[in-house]
Design a protein around this motif. Structure first.
Motif, mmCIF file in Angstrom:
data_model
loop_
_atom_site.group_PDB
_atom_site.id
_atom_site.type_symbol
_atom_site.label_atom_id
_atom_site.label_comp_id
_atom_site.label_asym_id
_atom_site.label_seq_id
_atom_site.Cartn_x
_atom_site.Cartn_y
_atom_site.Cartn_z
ATOM 1 N N VAL A 38 1.173 4.592 1.607
ATOM 2 C CA VAL A 38 0.629 5.189 2.825
ATOM 3 C C VAL A 38 1.116 6.637 2.923
ATOM 4 O O VAL A 38 2.319 6.898 2.936
ATOM 5 N N GLN A 47 0.850 -1.186 0.000
ATOM 6 C CA GLN A 47 0.000 0.000 0.000
ATOM 7 C C GLN A 47 0.891 1.243 0.000
ATOM 8 O O GLN A 47 1.945 1.272 0.639
ATOM 9 N N THR A 82 -4.443 5.533 2.397
ATOM 10 C CA THR A 82 -3.851 4.274 1.926
ATOM 11 C C THR A 82 -4.418 3.964 0.545
ATOM 12 O O THR A 82 -5.630 4.003 0.332
ATOM 13 N N GLY A 87 -8.624 3.146 -2.659
ATOM 14 C CA GLY A 87 -8.075 3.307 -1.317
ATOM 15 C C GLY A 87 -9.051 3.989 -0.387
ATOM 16 O O GLY A 87 -10.255 4.040 -0.641
#
Length: 427
Positions: free
Chosen positions: A362, A360, A419, A403
């Motif tokens: 972030v 992911q 994310t 996300g």
């Protein structure tokens, strides 16, 4: 009999033209030809019904040999939806009441005759068609097209009127019995339909206005980000120019040293260091545009006396475009600095972290704030009118890429975490 036939034909033309106007059919030769053919076909079919079944049965079956054919024609020839075609046709039928009502005023004149009644009817038909085409057709068409809920609410009156008219005057004579509930049924429907339509239309209008405001604000924010990046790019251009002129600076320094002018050399170096610091962006990552953006906010942090700690470790592949990540980070940092300016100097803090974690991307931003920030449905509520679109933009970008964006306030620290899957899934 001749007067009835003329009135019958005029009524048919009125219905077809009014229906076409409400449907937004353009006044072209092809469309006029098509409407003329369908009108002639309906008229011939009505003639067949009239010969075979008589006038009363022909009028009773008007929904089949006229309205149904017109609805089918709108659906297949002009590609209207079934609901829209029904609304346009029945609305035109309801409008036939206008010339019909005015034509009956002839009975109150001393010259009452069938010819006068027909004349009033034709004049009123022309006037009504002009008013419909000039003023009513476009608003009605746009209203029907705006949403299904608005179209259904709008259709309550013409649909009910259509059924009421046929049930009480054509198929039966209930309207002329004087029964209170029969005679007052349409006023009841008009009242109820008006209230229902007012409620639904108001909600649709609020949604439309809010959507337009949000779109305008998001476009403005994107425009501001583009201008911000452009101004930062100009700084980078100045850096390249200065780097290009470095040979001249070094030559001058060498001359000072060769002539043992150490003091002048130091002064020249200090002046150049100040010049370089004034426009050289700090380096936080390898992504040029993002690096410029983070450098811009470093300058703002210095202006307001806030600690500023970007920690950027970009993955090899980003699921966002350059403009999207800059829009996201710019909105988040703009909100962060606005919030941290409201706390005393010494407690002002903004931390930025961008990294890869469990496949992911972030993006985490923490900033000091007061505890007056309210979060409802995972969205900070704007404290001033015209604000709050930045957080919506962040949510929108995250959602588009599969996300999420999470907002939280805890112990005078506002936190944003975005994310986004690195294997981008656009929804």
């Amino acid at each position: 009999m001749i007067l009835q036939i003329v009135r019958y034909i005029v009524a048919l033309v009125f219905g077809v033209v009014a229906t076409a106007a409400f449907a937004g059919i353009r006044n072209t030769r092809k469309n006029i030809f098509g409407l003329s053919i369908v009108s002639l076909g309906i008229l011939l079919l009505q003639l067949v019904f009239l010969i075979l079944m008589g006038l009363d049965q022909t009028l009773a079956l008007y929904p089949i040999h006229t309205h149904l054919i017109l609805i089918v024609f709108l659906i297949f020839h002009f590609e209207c939806t079934c609901l829209d075609a029904v609304i346009y046709t029945l609305l035109a039928y309801m409008c036939c009441q206008i010339p019909a009502w005015f034509s009956k005023l002839a009975i109150y004149t001393p010259f009452n005759s069938g010819g006068l009644e027909l004349t009033i009817y034709i004049v009123t038909v022309c006037a009504t068609l002009y008013l419909i085409c000039r003023f009513a057709a476009k608003p009605v068409h746009e209203l029907v097209q705006s949403s299904t809920r608005s179209a259904i609410a709008f259709s309550l009156v013409p649909v009910t009127y259509y059924l009421f008219d046929y049930v009480t005057t054509v198929w039966t004579q209930l309207l002329y019995t004087g029964n209170y509930h029969i005679t007052q049924f349409m006023p009841l429907i008009v009242c109820v339909s008006y209230l229902i339509f007012a409620v639904i239309y108001n909600k649709e209008q609020k949604k439309r206005v809010q959507s337009n405001e949000e779109r305008t604000m998001l476009e403005n924010e994107l425009y501001n980000v583009e201008n911000e990046i452009e101004s930062l790019s100009e700084l980078e251009h100045k850096t390249r120019v200065y780097r290009h002129d470095m040979r001249h600076h070094l030559s001058l320094l060498l001359m000072y040293l060769e002539e043992d002018q150490i003091k002048e050399a130091k002064t020249y170096i200090q002046e150049n260091l100040k010049t370089i610091d004034s426009f050289t962006p700090k380096r936080y990552c390898d992504m040029q545009i993002l690096n410029l953006l983070l450098s811009h906010f470093a300058g703002r942090a210095e202006e307001i006396g806030a600690s500023y700690h970007p920690d950027i470790k970009l993955p090899d592949h980003l699921p966002l475009s350059n403009m999207e990540i800059c829009t996201l980070v710019s909105n988040a940092l703009e909100n962060a600095f606005d919030a941290t300016e409201n706390v005393p100097v010494g407690r002002r803090m903004v931390e930025v972290r961008i990294q890869e974690f469990q496949e992911q991307l972030v993006i985490s931003i923490d900033n000091s704030c007061n505890n007056d920030i309210v979060i409802i449905d995972n969205l900070p509520q704007a404290s001033r009118t015209g604000h709050g679109y930045g957080t919506k933009s962040i949510q929108s970008i995250a959602k588009v890429h599969g996300g999420m964006a999470l907002f939280q306030v805890k112990e005078e620290i506002f936190s944003l975490m975005v994310t986004i899957p690195l294997h981008n899934i656009t929804v």
